[in-house]
Design a protein around this motif. Structure first.
Motif, PDB file in Angstrom:
ATOM      1  N   THR A 193       0.857  -0.700   0.462  1.00 19.21           N
ATOM      2  CA  THR A 193      -0.254  -0.564  -0.292  1.00 19.21           C
ATOM      3  C   THR A 193       0.731   1.210  -0.210  1.00 19.21           C
ATOM      4  O   THR A 193       1.895   1.444   1.090  1.00 19.21           O
ATOM      5  CB  THR A 193      -0.448  -0.092   1.402  1.00 19.21           C
ATOM      6  OG1 THR A 193      -0.598  -0.394   2.320  1.00 19.21           O
ATOM      7  CG2 THR A 193      -2.014  -0.782   0.823  1.00 19.21           C
ATOM      8  N   PHE A 194       1.007   2.401  -1.293  1.00 15.67           N
ATOM      9  CA  PHE A 194       1.547   3.556  -0.389  1.00 15.67           C
ATOM     10  C   PHE A 194       1.097   4.514  -0.160  1.00 15.67           C
ATOM     11  O   PHE A 194      -0.048   4.839   0.601  1.00 15.67           O
ATOM     12  CB  PHE A 194       0.311   4.580  -2.113  1.00 15.67           C
ATOM     13  CG  PHE A 194       1.933   5.652  -2.556  1.00 15.67           C
ATOM     14  CD1 PHE A 194       3.022   5.216  -2.460  1.00 15.67           C
ATOM     15  CD2 PHE A 194       1.196   6.861  -1.679  1.00 15.67           C
ATOM     16  CE1 PHE A 194       3.537   6.368  -2.148  1.00 15.67           C
ATOM     17  CE2 PHE A 194       1.530   8.154  -2.402  1.00 15.67           C
ATOM     18  CZ  PHE A 194       3.266   7.850  -2.846  1.00 15.67           C
ATOM     19  N   SER A 195       1.974   4.418   0.930  1.00 21.81           N
ATOM     20  CA  SER A 195       1.962   5.553   2.260  1.00 21.81           C
ATOM     21  C   SER A 195       3.373   6.315   1.838  1.00 21.81           C
ATOM     22  O   SER A 195       4.273   5.791   1.407  1.00 21.81           O
ATOM     23  CB  SER A 195       1.709   5.317   3.169  1.00 21.81           C
ATOM     24  OG  SER A 195       2.842   4.822   3.862  1.00 21.81           O
ATOM     25  N   LEU A 196       3.577   7.852   2.849  1.00 15.57           N
ATOM     26  CA  LEU A 196       4.807   8.586   3.197  1.00 15.57           C
ATOM     27  C   LEU A 196       5.096   8.438   3.667  1.00 15.57           C
ATOM     28  O   LEU A 196       4.159   8.700   5.263  1.00 15.57           O
ATOM     29  CB  LEU A 196       4.176  10.252   1.969  1.00 15.57           C
ATOM     30  CG  LEU A 196       4.188  10.325   0.862  1.00 15.57           C
ATOM     31  CD1 LEU A 196       4.350  11.806   0.416  1.00 15.57           C
ATOM     32  CD2 LEU A 196       5.598   9.907  -0.410  1.00 15.57           C
ATOM     33  N   LEU A 300      13.120   8.987  -4.049  1.00  9.61           N
ATOM     34  CA  LEU A 300      11.965   7.928  -3.534  1.00  9.61           C
ATOM     35  C   LEU A 300      12.023   6.303  -2.990  1.00  9.61           C
ATOM     36  O   LEU A 300      10.560   6.809  -2.327  1.00  9.61           O
ATOM     37  CB  LEU A 300      11.886   7.561  -5.319  1.00  9.61           C
ATOM     38  CG  LEU A 300      11.624   8.764  -6.331  1.00  9.61           C
ATOM     39  CD1 LEU A 300      11.936   7.822  -7.906  1.00  9.61           C
ATOM     40  CD2 LEU A 300      10.749   9.556  -6.311  1.00  9.61           C
ATOM     41  N   ALA A 301      12.799   6.170  -2.882  1.00  4.65           N
ATOM     42  CA  ALA A 301      13.128   4.722  -1.326  1.00  4.65           C
ATOM     43  C   ALA A 301      12.419   5.485  -0.355  1.00  4.65           C
ATOM     44  O   ALA A 301      11.819   5.716   0.638  1.00  4.65           O
ATOM     45  CB  ALA A 301      13.901   4.011  -1.906  1.00  4.65           C
ATOM     46  N   LEU A 303      11.281   8.695   0.729  1.00  3.85           N
ATOM     47  CA  LEU A 303       9.999   8.744   0.412  1.00  3.85           C
ATOM     48  C   LEU A 303       8.926   8.229   0.770  1.00  3.85           C
ATOM     49  O   LEU A 303       7.691   8.193   1.455  1.00  3.85           O
ATOM     50  CB  LEU A 303       9.511   9.305  -0.581  1.00  3.85           C
ATOM     51  CG  LEU A 303      10.299  11.187  -0.617  1.00  3.85           C
ATOM     52  CD1 LEU A 303      10.217  12.070  -1.776  1.00  3.85           C
ATOM     53  CD2 LEU A 303      10.259  12.371   0.738  1.00  3.85           C
ATOM     54  N   ALA A 304       8.872   6.857   0.439  1.00  3.78           N
ATOM     55  CA  ALA A 304       7.937   5.501   0.264  1.00  3.78           C
ATOM     56  C   ALA A 304       7.771   5.129   1.409  1.00  3.78           C
ATOM     57  O   ALA A 304       6.707   4.212   1.622  1.00  3.78           O
ATOM     58  CB  ALA A 304       7.700   5.123  -1.139  1.00  3.78           C
ATOM     59  N   THR A 307       6.414   1.393   2.653  1.00  4.52           N
ATOM     60  CA  THR A 307       5.875   0.675   0.779  1.00  4.52           C
ATOM     61  C   THR A 307       7.155   0.283  -0.176  1.00  4.52           C
ATOM     62  O   THR A 307       6.610  -1.123  -0.300  1.00  4.52           O
ATOM     63  CB  THR A 307       5.342   2.318   0.349  1.00  4.52           C
ATOM     64  OG1 THR A 307       3.732   2.741   1.015  1.00  4.52           O
ATOM     65  CG2 THR A 307       4.539   1.667  -1.687  1.00  4.52           C
ATOM     66  N   VAL A 308       8.174   1.265   0.141  1.00  2.00           N
ATOM     67  CA  VAL A 308       9.230   0.210  -0.988  1.00  2.00           C
ATOM     68  C   VAL A 308       9.422  -0.451  -0.530  1.00  2.00           C
ATOM     69  O   VAL A 308       9.526  -1.898  -1.209  1.00  2.00           O
ATOM     70  CB  VAL A 308      10.228   1.286  -1.175  1.00  2.00           C
ATOM     71  CG1 VAL A 308      11.652   0.702  -1.546  1.00  2.00           C
ATOM     72  CG2 VAL A 308      10.001   2.499  -1.728  1.00  2.00           C
TER      73      VAL A 308
END
Length: 386
Positions: A193-196, A300-301, A303-304, A307-308
């Protein structure tokens, strides 16, 4: 200038370096955070701080020196923290990170580290690097025991691509692995699931016993197991980037981001080798794009966050191991050739290689450090006869 030098192979090399770095050791980082009693939010903050620090140093240093300077967190350092932070608070752990970063900054600014690396003959440095990377080469074939179709197809694609499309060999290997996993129905993305990630500030506390008992070993492990091999990677690939600014920059980034969880940002060794070889680009002067790409993927990794981690965990560990090993074959070959190129260093280089590859560690220092010590002792004894 940068736009003209961009190539798909260099971008892929940067992506693979980040993929291998995260997938192979992020669990150890979580263990280190857990040892200090970190919550899930703080763990995500650690990844965010590390991702930002590695992004800034990769992009900035690679662009400035026009060399593929790859940074990473200290995996041996994380392993040490996972066993040493028990009983310490997260605030005391943060104090350790700051203390270690200050010492690293002093070493970098003083030039001591650069003087030390100049004393190490290139054959010994190459032998040490080859010894580190051999484990990843072995992992290709040990992984084949449990995932013979997946790893076997990746190896076959690699061999064919090296003949007909050498610049895109690793990209094609990655694609073949993904296709095989998807076709086999073993890819489960339900947990992704995507989350910051959100930054969490930790006010440091300084405990003398923690600084000496944990901080000094963390510094030694990082210098011996990460920075020295990291310099060896650059030198073995022909890059004469000045060392002191690299050590100073990574230590400064650690110092600034430590309150949010950056426990140690340093030169990468294994993942750096992925970006410094011919697979990244046939022309060495254009491989710096791999370093910039790695920095962007690190950002990106970070920030994610979780999720990553979940995405990487969705792929079989055998695929990641095979991808790393195949990406390093050319580098292993080049360093083996360099390590035995000078007869006067040949015995010392082989001993360095064997000690490093053995994985033996003493007093909390990794085998790469002891490999260099063994090689240096061998050289000293042989010179005493002349």
């Amino acid at each position: 200038m940068v736009l003209k030098d961009i190539s798909l192979s260099a971008v892929v090399a940067g992506f693979v370096a980040v993929l291998v770095g995260f997938a192979s050791s992020v669990a150890i980082v979580f263990q280190a955070a857990s040892a200090a009693g970190a919550s899930n939010e703080i763990m995500a903050s650690w990844l965010l701080a590390l991702g930002i620090g590695m992004a800034i140093t990769c992009i900035g240093l690679s662009w400035y020196y026009k060399a593929p300077v790859i940074t990473a967190w200290s995996t041996p350092g994380a392993a040490l923290l996972a066993t040493s932070l028990q009983g310490l608070s997260i605030e005391q752990a943060t104090g350790v990170f700051i203390f270690t970063a200050v010492l690293g900054l002093i070493i970098g600014l003083s030039g001591w580290f650069e003087k030390l690396t100049k004393l190490i003959p290139l054959p010994l440095a190459s032998a040490m690097l080859a010894g580190i990377l051999l484990q990843f080469g072995f992992a290709i074939f040990s992984s084949m025991q449990s995932q013979w179709l997946l790893v076997g197809s990746m190896c076959l694609v690699y061999l064919i691509a090296k003949v007909y499309l050498p610049r895109y060999a690793i990209l094609l290997v990655l694609l073949s692995g993904i296709i095989t996993v998807v076709a086999g129905g073993s890819l489960d993305l339900s947990a992704v699931t995507f989350s910051l990630a959100q930054p969490v500030w930790i006010s440091p506390e300084f405990s003398f016993s923690a600084l000496i008992g944990v901080g000094l070993p963390l510094l030694l492990v990082t210098m011996a197991s990460q920075n020295i091999p990291g310099v060896a990677v650059l030198r073995a690939s022909g890059y004469q980037t000045p060392v002191s600014p690299l050590i100073s920059s990574t230590a400064l980034s650690t110092l600034l981001l430590a309150p949010w969880g950056a426990f140690s940002i340093n030169l990468a060794a294994i993942t750096a080798a992925i970006c410094t070889g011919t697979e990244a680009h046939p022309q060495p002067q254009k491989r710096y794009i791999a370093g910039i790409a790695a920095g962007l993927f690190y950002l990106l990794a970070g920030l994610a966050g979780a999720t990553v981690v979940a995405l990487f965990a969705a792929f079989p560990k055998e695929m990641v191991a095979a991808l790393a090993g195949l990406a390093l074959i050319s580098t292993i070959a080049a360093n083996l050739a360099t390590s035995t190129s000078e007869p006067k260093y040949r015995d010392a280089a082989v001993i360095t290689l064997l000690v490093t590859a053995s994985g033996a560690s003493f007093f909390g220092l990794a085998s790469a450090f002891w490999g260099l010590i063994a090689g240096a002792v061998t050289v000293a004894i042989q010179r005493s006869r002349s």
